[in-house]
Design a protein around this motif. Structure first.
Motif, PDB file in Angstrom:
ATOM      1  N   LEU A  77      36.952  24.463   6.185  1.00 50.04           N
ATOM      2  CA  LEU A  77      37.022  25.624   6.291  1.00 50.04           C
ATOM      3  C   LEU A  77      38.934  25.552   6.131  1.00 50.04           C
ATOM      4  O   LEU A  77      39.552  24.827   7.072  1.00 50.04           O
ATOM      5  N   VAL A  78      39.133  27.475   5.618  1.00 55.46           N
ATOM      6  CA  VAL A  78      40.463  26.786   5.309  1.00 55.46           C
ATOM      7  C   VAL A  78      40.378  28.516   5.483  1.00 55.46           C
ATOM      8  O   VAL A  78      39.808  28.676   5.142  1.00 55.46           O
ATOM      9  N   TYR A  79      42.358  28.519   6.022  1.00 56.73           N
ATOM     10  CA  TYR A  79      42.477  30.300   6.385  1.00 56.73           C
ATOM     11  C   TYR A  79      43.778  30.502   6.173  1.00 56.73           C
ATOM     12  O   TYR A  79      44.467  29.465   5.356  1.00 56.73           O
ATOM     13  N   HIS A  80      44.700  31.657   6.797  1.00 55.69           N
ATOM     14  CA  HIS A  80      45.744  32.424   6.363  1.00 55.69           C
ATOM     15  C   HIS A  80      47.054  31.059   6.585  1.00 55.69           C
ATOM     16  O   HIS A  80      47.640  30.761   5.259  1.00 55.69           O
ATOM     17  N   ASN A  81      46.669  30.602   7.248  1.00 55.99           N
ATOM     18  CA  ASN A  81      47.862  29.607   8.163  1.00 55.99           C
ATOM     19  C   ASN A  81      47.895  28.452   7.098  1.00 55.99           C
ATOM     20  O   ASN A  81      48.438  28.107   6.606  1.00 55.99           O
ATOM     21  N   THR A  82      46.220  27.480   6.725  1.00 57.21           N
ATOM     22  CA  THR A  82      46.372  26.989   6.249  1.00 57.21           C
ATOM     23  C   THR A  82      47.370  27.016   4.905  1.00 57.21           C
ATOM     24  O   THR A  82      47.872  25.724   4.456  1.00 57.21           O
ATOM     25  N   LEU A  83      46.948  27.588   3.820  1.00 59.15           N
ATOM     26  CA  LEU A  83      46.910  27.683   2.196  1.00 59.15           C
ATOM     27  C   LEU A  83      48.167  28.689   2.148  1.00 59.15           C
ATOM     28  O   LEU A  83      48.101  28.586   1.202  1.00 59.15           O
ATOM     29  N   SER A  84      48.487  29.200   2.868  1.00 56.71           N
ATOM     30  CA  SER A  84      48.879  31.039   2.926  1.00 56.71           C
ATOM     31  C   SER A  84      50.713  31.360   3.774  1.00 56.71           C
ATOM     32  O   SER A  84      51.970  30.664   3.218  1.00 56.71           O
ATOM     33  N   ILE A  85      50.263  30.686   4.566  1.00 57.83           N
ATOM     34  CA  ILE A  85      51.456  30.220   6.023  1.00 57.83           C
ATOM     35  C   ILE A  85      51.834  29.424   6.177  1.00 57.83           C
ATOM     36  O   ILE A  85      53.609  28.976   6.105  1.00 57.83           O
ATOM     37  N   ASN A  86      51.085  28.328   6.696  1.00 51.69           N
ATOM     38  CA  ASN A  86      51.849  27.351   6.580  1.00 51.69           C
ATOM     39  C   ASN A  86      52.884  26.682   6.005  1.00 51.69           C
ATOM     40  O   ASN A  86      54.260  26.111   6.080  1.00 51.69           O
ATOM     41  N   PRO A  87      52.666  26.803   3.792  1.00 53.39           N
ATOM     42  CA  PRO A  87      53.908  26.000   3.927  1.00 53.39           C
ATOM     43  C   PRO A  87      55.316  27.064   3.400  1.00 53.39           C
ATOM     44  O   PRO A  87      55.964  26.283   3.350  1.00 53.39           O
ATOM     45  N   ASP A  96      49.573  19.181   0.900  1.00 49.07           N
ATOM     46  CA  ASP A  96      50.291  20.556  -0.150  1.00 49.07           C
ATOM     47  C   ASP A  96      49.440  20.986   0.005  1.00 49.07           C
ATOM     48  O   ASP A  96      48.020  20.936  -1.192  1.00 49.07           O
ATOM     49  N   ALA A  97      49.508  22.652   0.042  1.00 45.14           N
ATOM     50  CA  ALA A  97      48.332  23.314   0.093  1.00 45.14           C
ATOM     51  C   ALA A  97      48.062  24.140  -1.298  1.00 45.14           C
ATOM     52  O   ALA A  97      47.010  24.783  -1.803  1.00 45.14           O
ATOM     53  N   GLU A  98      48.590  23.897  -2.049  1.00 53.11           N
ATOM     54  CA  GLU A  98      48.505  23.970  -3.663  1.00 53.11           C
ATOM     55  C   GLU A  98      47.812  22.590  -4.804  1.00 53.11           C
ATOM     56  O   GLU A  98      47.509  22.871  -5.280  1.00 53.11           O
ATOM     57  N   LYS A  99      48.353  21.681  -4.299  1.00 51.35           N
ATOM     58  CA  LYS A  99      47.696  20.008  -4.547  1.00 51.35           C
ATOM     59  C   LYS A  99      46.930  19.766  -4.284  1.00 51.35           C
ATOM     60  O   LYS A  99      45.854  18.693  -4.658  1.00 51.35           O
ATOM     61  N   ASP A 100      46.115  19.796  -2.560  1.00 54.49           N
ATOM     62  CA  ASP A 100      45.599  18.317  -1.821  1.00 54.49           C
ATOM     63  C   ASP A 100      43.975  19.756  -2.133  1.00 54.49           C
ATOM     64  O   ASP A 100      43.460  18.751  -1.221  1.00 54.49           O
ATOM     65  N   PHE A 101      43.947  20.534  -2.490  1.00 61.46           N
ATOM     66  CA  PHE A 101      42.367  20.436  -2.192  1.00 61.46           C
ATOM     67  C   PHE A 101      41.438  21.959  -3.836  1.00 61.46           C
ATOM     68  O   PHE A 101      42.036  22.070  -4.623  1.00 61.46           O
ATOM     69  N   THR A 102      40.700  20.927  -3.789  1.00 61.12           N
ATOM     70  CA  THR A 102      39.280  22.151  -4.711  1.00 61.12           C
ATOM     71  C   THR A 102      38.957  23.487  -4.345  1.00 61.12           C
ATOM     72  O   THR A 102      38.149  23.524  -3.135  1.00 61.12           O
ATOM     73  N   LEU A 103      40.024  24.456  -4.043  1.00 58.46           N
ATOM     74  CA  LEU A 103      39.066  25.413  -4.147  1.00 58.46           C
ATOM     75  C   LEU A 103      37.272  26.181  -4.128  1.00 58.46           C
ATOM     76  O   LEU A 103      37.058  25.173  -5.439  1.00 58.46           O
ATOM     77  N   ILE A 104      36.756  26.393  -3.186  1.00 64.70           N
ATOM     78  CA  ILE A 104      35.254  26.343  -3.497  1.00 64.70           C
ATOM     79  C   ILE A 104      34.897  27.969  -3.226  1.00 64.70           C
ATOM     80  O   ILE A 104      34.441  28.525  -4.455  1.00 64.70           O
ATOM     81  N   THR A 105      34.995  28.465  -2.465  1.00 72.43           N
ATOM     82  CA  THR A 105      34.793  30.501  -1.994  1.00 72.43           C
ATOM     83  C   THR A 105      35.572  30.653  -1.123  1.00 72.43           C
ATOM     84  O   THR A 105      35.462  30.215  -0.379  1.00 72.43           O
ATOM     85  N   ASN A 106      36.083  32.115  -0.766  1.00 70.97           N
ATOM     86  CA  ASN A 106      36.850  32.851   0.170  1.00 70.97           C
ATOM     87  C   ASN A 106      35.137  33.213   0.921  1.00 70.97           C
ATOM     88  O   ASN A 106      33.833  33.244   0.560  1.00 70.97           O
ATOM     89  N   LEU A 107      35.217  32.689   2.074  1.00 71.20           N
ATOM     90  CA  LEU A 107      33.869  33.417   3.203  1.00 71.20           C
ATOM     91  C   LEU A 107      33.962  34.667   3.311  1.00 71.20           C
ATOM     92  O   LEU A 107      33.360  35.463   3.398  1.00 71.20           O
TER      93      LEU A 107
END
Length: 314
Positions: A77-87, A96-107
């Motif tokens: 699970l990812v959220y606003h901190n994980t991918l938007s605020i922390n970087p 790396d929030a932009e390079k280290d994850f495969t996006l599946i879906t917003n929930l």
């Protein structure tokens, strides 16, 4: 390193799937994920193993996800901190929030709320402001650590109201809600779903909901804007995996989660947890993230939050 995995989605999964939840057990996000797992286990033919890695603005959970094998058997699970605020907040992040994850879906999107312990005897945000100004350094407020959305709201209050409310970090909304009831905290702003079972105790009082409109679960509670607080509603949770998961597996997972999160019965369940379902394609999730990161910059500017080096908890 080159990873090689079978990509036949018809045979996936053939063993249990680990789901990293970067927040404490018992928090509304954890509860929803466990309900999701119960629904999807018979559909996928394998169980889900929930692994809670709370604290530090979701960074340990995100790090564990980024470092996992990209075979579809670790989801996160990812959220606003994980991918938007922390970087935007931290140097030296362990992912790396932009390079280290495969996006599946917003929930889903969160409906948050500002609560106080009833012993404060304040009934509105304006009364809370006046109390905080009259009692310097006497109020404790629950956060999820430096850079978290609750932490930025704390900085907003302290700056805008010219007060000194003290932030205390916890590992999730559930522990924060319990601490508020116990009187360890006097103020909290977290997902409304964390507090629904406590509203009848008389020990806590909602002052405002952080949403674009009032919640049917608390129709008499004003929005932040109605309460005179110009802090934007901001909060969501989504599903991702380590970078490099084969596309057929991503497609299978997306289809199953999106189907569940659109079923009327499960939608009703989610709304009763004070969240708004928002599933979609990975591309839609990516487009959502682009806008979300712009909103994150706005929040950081409002909170006057300085950038700092990330230091792992010992």
């Amino acid at each position: 390193m080159v990873w090689a995995f079978p990509v036949n989605a018809q045979t996936y999964p053939d063993r249990p799937i680990r789901v990293i939840v970067p927040i404490a057990a018992g928090s509304v996000t954890d509860v929803i994920m466990r309900a999701t797992a119960n629904e999807l286990t018979p559909r996928l033919g394998q169980s889900f193993v929930i692994e809670n890695k709370g604290g530090a603005s979701g960074i340990p959970g995100a790090q564990a996800c980024a470092q996992a094998t990209p075979d579809g058997y670790t989801l996160c699970l990812v959220y606003h901190n994980t991918l938007s605020i922390n970087p935007l907040m931290f140097n030296k992040l362990p992912y790396d929030a932009e390079k280290d994850f495969t996006l599946i879906t917003n929930l889903y999107l969160l409906v948050e709320a500002l609560f106080v312990n009833s012993a404060l005897n304040v009934g509105t945000a304006a009364e809370l402001k006046a109390y905080a100004q009259a009692h310097p350094s006497a109020l404790n407020y629950g956060t999820l650590g430096p850079g978290s959305n609750p932490e930025m709201f704390l900085k907003w209050m302290n700056q805008k109201w010219n007060v000194n409310i003290v932030g205390i970090p916890y590992r999730g909304g559930g522990p924060i809600a319990q601490a508020l009831v116990a009187g360890e905290l006097q103020i909290a702003k977290m997902g409304l779903g964390n507090f629904l079972g406590l509203l009848g105790t008389g020990k806590i009082k909602p002052l405002a909901v952080a949403a674009v409109r009032r919640s049917p679960l608390a129709p008499d509670v004003p929005t932040l804007a109605e309460a005179g607080i110009d802090f934007p509603p901001f909060g969501w949770w989504g599903l991702a995996a380590p970078k490099g998961v084969p596309q057929p597996i991503v497609d299978r997972l997306n289809a199953e989660f999106v189907k569940l999160y659109r079923e009327p019965k499960f939608v009703d369940y989610l709304e009763k947890q004070a969240v708004l379902p928002a599933p979609g394609t990975p591309a839609e999730f990516a487009a959502f993230l682009k806008k979300d990161r712009q909103d994150a910059e706005l929040l950081i500017n409002i909170a006057n939050q300085p950038r700092e080096d990330y230091k792992a908890e010992q």
